[in-house]
Design a protein around this motif. Structure first.
Motif, PDB file in Angstrom:
ATOM      1  N   LEU A  16       0.894  -1.082  -0.032  1.00  0.00           N
ATOM      2  CA  LEU A  16      -0.058  -0.047   0.120  1.00  0.00           C
ATOM      3  C   LEU A  16       0.748   1.261  -0.024  1.00  0.00           C
ATOM      4  O   LEU A  16       0.688   2.225  -0.823  1.00  0.00           O
ATOM      5  CB  LEU A  16      -0.908  -0.011   1.136  1.00  0.00           C
ATOM      6  CG  LEU A  16      -1.984   0.969   1.271  1.00  0.00           C
ATOM      7  CD1 LEU A  16      -2.761   1.139   0.396  1.00  0.00           C
ATOM      8  CD2 LEU A  16      -2.546   1.304   2.765  1.00  0.00           C
ATOM      9  N   PHE A  17       1.916   1.269   0.746  1.00  0.00           N
ATOM     10  CA  PHE A  17       2.800   2.379   0.888  1.00  0.00           C
ATOM     11  C   PHE A  17       3.457   2.578  -0.345  1.00  0.00           C
ATOM     12  O   PHE A  17       3.623   3.812  -0.957  1.00  0.00           O
ATOM     13  CB  PHE A  17       3.875   2.214   1.751  1.00  0.00           C
ATOM     14  CG  PHE A  17       4.889   3.028   1.980  1.00  0.00           C
ATOM     15  CD1 PHE A  17       4.693   4.417   2.699  1.00  0.00           C
ATOM     16  CD2 PHE A  17       6.217   3.173   1.105  1.00  0.00           C
ATOM     17  CE1 PHE A  17       5.662   5.478   2.902  1.00  0.00           C
ATOM     18  CE2 PHE A  17       7.214   3.895   1.226  1.00  0.00           C
ATOM     19  CZ  PHE A  17       6.884   5.175   1.985  1.00  0.00           C
ATOM     20  N   ASN A  18       3.946   1.675  -1.111  1.00  0.00           N
ATOM     21  CA  ASN A  18       4.590   1.689  -2.415  1.00  0.00           C
ATOM     22  C   ASN A  18       3.493   2.362  -3.432  1.00  0.00           C
ATOM     23  O   ASN A  18       3.918   3.287  -4.201  1.00  0.00           O
ATOM     24  CB  ASN A  18       4.818   0.441  -3.012  1.00  0.00           C
ATOM     25  CG  ASN A  18       6.000  -0.274  -2.272  1.00  0.00           C
ATOM     26  OD1 ASN A  18       6.805   0.474  -1.675  1.00  0.00           O
ATOM     27  ND2 ASN A  18       6.273  -1.334  -2.665  1.00  0.00           N
ATOM     28  N   GLY A  24       8.725   2.988  -3.779  1.00  0.00           N
ATOM     29  CA  GLY A  24       9.492   1.730  -3.947  1.00  0.00           C
ATOM     30  C   GLY A  24       9.996   1.115  -2.742  1.00  0.00           C
ATOM     31  O   GLY A  24      11.170   0.508  -2.777  1.00  0.00           O
ATOM     32  N   ALA A  25       9.266   1.196  -1.536  1.00  0.00           N
ATOM     33  CA  ALA A  25       9.574   0.427  -0.330  1.00  0.00           C
ATOM     34  C   ALA A  25       9.392  -0.998  -0.669  1.00  0.00           C
ATOM     35  O   ALA A  25       8.830  -1.537  -1.349  1.00  0.00           O
ATOM     36  CB  ALA A  25       8.911   0.666   0.761  1.00  0.00           C
ATOM     37  N   GLU A  26      10.312  -1.827  -0.232  1.00  0.00           N
ATOM     38  CA  GLU A  26      10.472  -3.234  -0.399  1.00  0.00           C
ATOM     39  C   GLU A  26       9.337  -4.144   0.128  1.00  0.00           C
ATOM     40  O   GLU A  26       8.952  -3.822   1.318  1.00  0.00           O
ATOM     41  CB  GLU A  26      11.760  -3.809   0.200  1.00  0.00           C
ATOM     42  CG  GLU A  26      11.840  -5.283  -0.183  1.00  0.00           C
ATOM     43  CD  GLU A  26      13.378  -6.027   0.520  1.00  0.00           C
ATOM     44  OE1 GLU A  26      13.433  -7.332   0.191  1.00  0.00           O
ATOM     45  OE2 GLU A  26      13.878  -5.238   1.153  1.00  0.00           O
ATOM     46  N   PHE A  68       3.561  10.096   4.572  1.00  0.00           N
ATOM     47  CA  PHE A  68       3.426   8.615   5.035  1.00  0.00           C
ATOM     48  C   PHE A  68       4.548   7.922   5.385  1.00  0.00           C
ATOM     49  O   PHE A  68       5.468   8.106   4.821  1.00  0.00           O
ATOM     50  CB  PHE A  68       2.652   7.833   3.828  1.00  0.00           C
ATOM     51  CG  PHE A  68       1.440   8.099   3.637  1.00  0.00           C
ATOM     52  CD1 PHE A  68       0.226   7.537   4.313  1.00  0.00           C
ATOM     53  CD2 PHE A  68       0.909   9.187   2.642  1.00  0.00           C
ATOM     54  CE1 PHE A  68      -1.143   7.947   4.134  1.00  0.00           C
ATOM     55  CE2 PHE A  68      -0.664   9.464   2.181  1.00  0.00           C
ATOM     56  CZ  PHE A  68      -1.398   8.778   3.013  1.00  0.00           C
ATOM     57  N   CYS A  69       4.398   7.421   6.687  1.00  0.00           N
ATOM     58  CA  CYS A  69       5.598   6.432   7.249  1.00  0.00           C
ATOM     59  C   CYS A  69       5.327   5.029   7.171  1.00  0.00           C
ATOM     60  O   CYS A  69       4.077   4.516   7.861  1.00  0.00           O
ATOM     61  CB  CYS A  69       6.037   6.783   8.313  1.00  0.00           C
ATOM     62  SG  CYS A  69       6.221   8.730   8.656  1.00  0.00           S
ATOM     63  N   ASP A  70       5.832   4.338   6.570  1.00  0.00           N
ATOM     64  CA  ASP A  70       5.621   2.694   6.348  1.00  0.00           C
ATOM     65  C   ASP A  70       6.463   2.180   7.718  1.00  0.00           C
ATOM     66  O   ASP A  70       7.702   2.100   7.580  1.00  0.00           O
ATOM     67  CB  ASP A  70       5.875   2.046   5.079  1.00  0.00           C
ATOM     68  CG  ASP A  70       5.917   0.669   5.139  1.00  0.00           C
ATOM     69  OD1 ASP A  70       5.082   0.005   5.709  1.00  0.00           O
ATOM     70  OD2 ASP A  70       6.912  -0.078   4.353  1.00  0.00           O
ATOM     71  N   ILE A  71       5.943   1.813   8.663  1.00  0.00           N
ATOM     72  CA  ILE A  71       6.659   1.265  10.052  1.00  0.00           C
ATOM     73  C   ILE A  71       6.633   0.080   9.937  1.00  0.00           C
ATOM     74  O   ILE A  71       5.587  -0.990   9.712  1.00  0.00           O
ATOM     75  CB  ILE A  71       5.863   1.810  11.015  1.00  0.00           C
ATOM     76  CG1 ILE A  71       5.950   3.569  10.954  1.00  0.00           C
ATOM     77  CG2 ILE A  71       6.435   1.430  12.339  1.00  0.00           C
ATOM     78  CD1 ILE A  71       4.991   4.087  12.064  1.00  0.00           C
ATOM     79  N   GLU A 240      -4.290  -0.878  -6.083  1.00  0.00           N
ATOM     80  CA  GLU A 240      -3.690   0.508  -5.903  1.00  0.00           C
ATOM     81  C   GLU A 240      -2.004   0.480  -6.486  1.00  0.00           C
ATOM     82  O   GLU A 240      -1.677   1.491  -7.052  1.00  0.00           O
ATOM     83  CB  GLU A 240      -3.590   0.890  -4.574  1.00  0.00           C
ATOM     84  CG  GLU A 240      -4.876   1.146  -3.866  1.00  0.00           C
ATOM     85  CD  GLU A 240      -5.563   2.324  -4.484  1.00  0.00           C
ATOM     86  OE1 GLU A 240      -5.105   3.381  -4.688  1.00  0.00           O
ATOM     87  OE2 GLU A 240      -6.806   1.930  -4.792  1.00  0.00           O
ATOM     88  N   ALA A 241      -1.537  -0.560  -6.307  1.00  0.00           N
ATOM     89  CA  ALA A 241      -0.054  -0.937  -6.997  1.00  0.00           C
ATOM     90  C   ALA A 241      -0.220  -0.924  -8.457  1.00  0.00           C
ATOM     91  O   ALA A 241       0.667  -0.116  -9.073  1.00  0.00           O
ATOM     92  CB  ALA A 241       0.560  -1.912  -6.669  1.00  0.00           C
ATOM     93  N   GLU A 242      -1.154  -1.164  -9.051  1.00  0.00           N
ATOM     94  CA  GLU A 242      -1.312  -1.163 -10.507  1.00  0.00           C
ATOM     95  C   GLU A 242      -1.884   0.047 -10.952  1.00  0.00           C
ATOM     96  O   GLU A 242      -1.032   0.606 -12.035  1.00  0.00           O
ATOM     97  CB  GLU A 242      -2.621  -2.076 -10.996  1.00  0.00           C
ATOM     98  CG  GLU A 242      -2.159  -3.724 -10.913  1.00  0.00           C
ATOM     99  CD  GLU A 242      -3.207  -4.458 -11.272  1.00  0.00           C
ATOM    100  OE1 GLU A 242      -3.619  -4.348 -12.374  1.00  0.00           O
ATOM    101  OE2 GLU A 242      -3.670  -5.513 -10.509  1.00  0.00           O
TER     102      GLU A 242
END
Length: 363
Positions: A16-18, A24-26, A68-71, A240-242
């Motif tokens: 979702l973050f990506n 591009g978070a892994e 946004f922070c992906d924790i 959402e990624a698409e």
């Protein structure tokens, strides 16, 4: 505005973050893929700015933003340092609100940290760790205030409130669900309790359920959110990624074909603004059009201060027109003045969402 995306490992947080930040978070299929929080800044979509940009042929258009922070994913025992618990709890203290992603889809190829899909249990796991962390903070505070109250009876009301909050949390209830008067609420804010932070539950569903926005798992999430006075947004992180890979025209067409009215990002931003009680006022002209985010209830001088502190210090008045009224006049301020639609507002004026404002001030 800083939102922290949290959840158990492998619920779709990083996907979702990506998608919403394109940062591009892994996103890997194993726990603790995210260790340090990934941070992405997202512009807040606002069709009004596009209209004003075209109307004034502006050189610049500046949207307001959300961070946004992906924790890191959380596991049982985080409050005692299990997994990446201490890092998780430290990072979450730094955000304004929590976006709690909950897995509401079946997929045998993506492992669940507890071996089965159970949103209620997943939410309880994270809430419990937040509550335990909060209770530890309160225990230390109660000890200090108890000693002070023996010497100064004026400290007794604070001690009583601390004990009431501690008992509430001990019953497994989040601080945000407590009934507090205004004075008590202001005090609780100073305690920096994790379970007091505003929260949006994001139900991450499969592409089959995203249009209806409902399944048995989503209903579990909604029931819990109702008890906590929290919000729920239903999103399919995979879609959402698409969507994130498409340009604006393709994105609209793609969503239309799927029968989805708006993207998950748009839904999440709207929910975030509602959660934190935020609105936007606008400034417009040939040099630039811009949106400014403020708390609902902000008065004109404080809104002016968002632009520059000198505007607030030397505030005289705000020439104001509602966005819709300005559009009716084709953006022509002279016409708007003739029709009496431009108002001269003073220091007590409470700014409304969509106000187009021009501030007059003394240097």
């Amino acid at each position: 505005m800083r939102l922290g995306i949290v959840g158990l490992p492998n619920v779709g947080k990083s996907t979702l973050f990506n998608a919403i930040t394109k940062a591009g978070a892994e996103a890997a299929n194993y726990p603790f893929c995210t260790i340090e929080p990934n941070v992405g800044v997202v512009t807040v979509p606002d069709e009004r700015l596009k209209v004003l940009h075209d109307m004034y042929n502006s050189k610049k258009t500046i949207y307001t933003t959300i961070e946004f922070c992906d924790i890191a994913g959380l596991v049982k025992g985080a409050s005692k340092g299990e997994g990446l618990g201490n890092k998780f709890l430290g990072h979450i203290r730094e955000v304004d609100a929590i976006v709690h992603v909950v897995r509401c889809f079946e997929n045998p190829n993506i492992v669940h940290v507890d071996g089965k899909i159970n949103p209620a249990s997943d939410i309880e796991t994270i809430n419990t760790e937040l509550l335990l962390s909060d209770m530890e903070i309160l225990e230390r505070r109660i000890q200090r205030v108890s000693k002070a109250a023996k010497a100064d009876k004026k400290m007794q009301p604070e001690l009583d409130l601390l004990n009431r909050i501690y008992q509430w949390l001990g019953e497994g209830k989040n601080a945000r669900a407590m009934e507090l008067d205004d004075e008590e609420a202001e005090f609780v804010k100073t305690l920096d309790l994790l379970s007091y932070k505003p929260i949006i539950y994001v139900a991450n569903v499969s592409d089959e359920d995203v249009v209806s926005g409902d399944n048995e798992y989503v209903r579990q999430v909604r029931d819990i959110a109702t008890q906590e006075n929290a919000q729920v947004t239903v999103i399919c992180a995979e879609i959402e990624a698409e969507v994130a890979e498409l340009d604006d025209d393709e994105r609209s067409l793609f969503l239309q074909e799927l029968g989805i009215e708006e993207s998950g990002l748009d839904k999440l931003i709207k929910a975030s603004y509602a959660l934190l009680d935020l609105i936007s006022f606008l400034t417009a002209g040939e040099p630039e059009v811009r949106a400014w985010t403020i708390k609902r209830g902000t008065k004109a001088p404080a809104a002016a201060g968002k632009i520059h502190t000198d505007f607030e210090k030397g505030f005289i008045r705000a020439e104001t027109i509602a966005y819709d009224k300005l559009i009716e006049c084709g953006g022509n301020l002279a016409t708007a003045k003739e029709k009496g639609l431009i108002r001269s507002e003073g220091k007590e004026y409470v700014v409304k969402d969509g106000d187009v404002m021009h501030f007059l001030f003394n240097v």
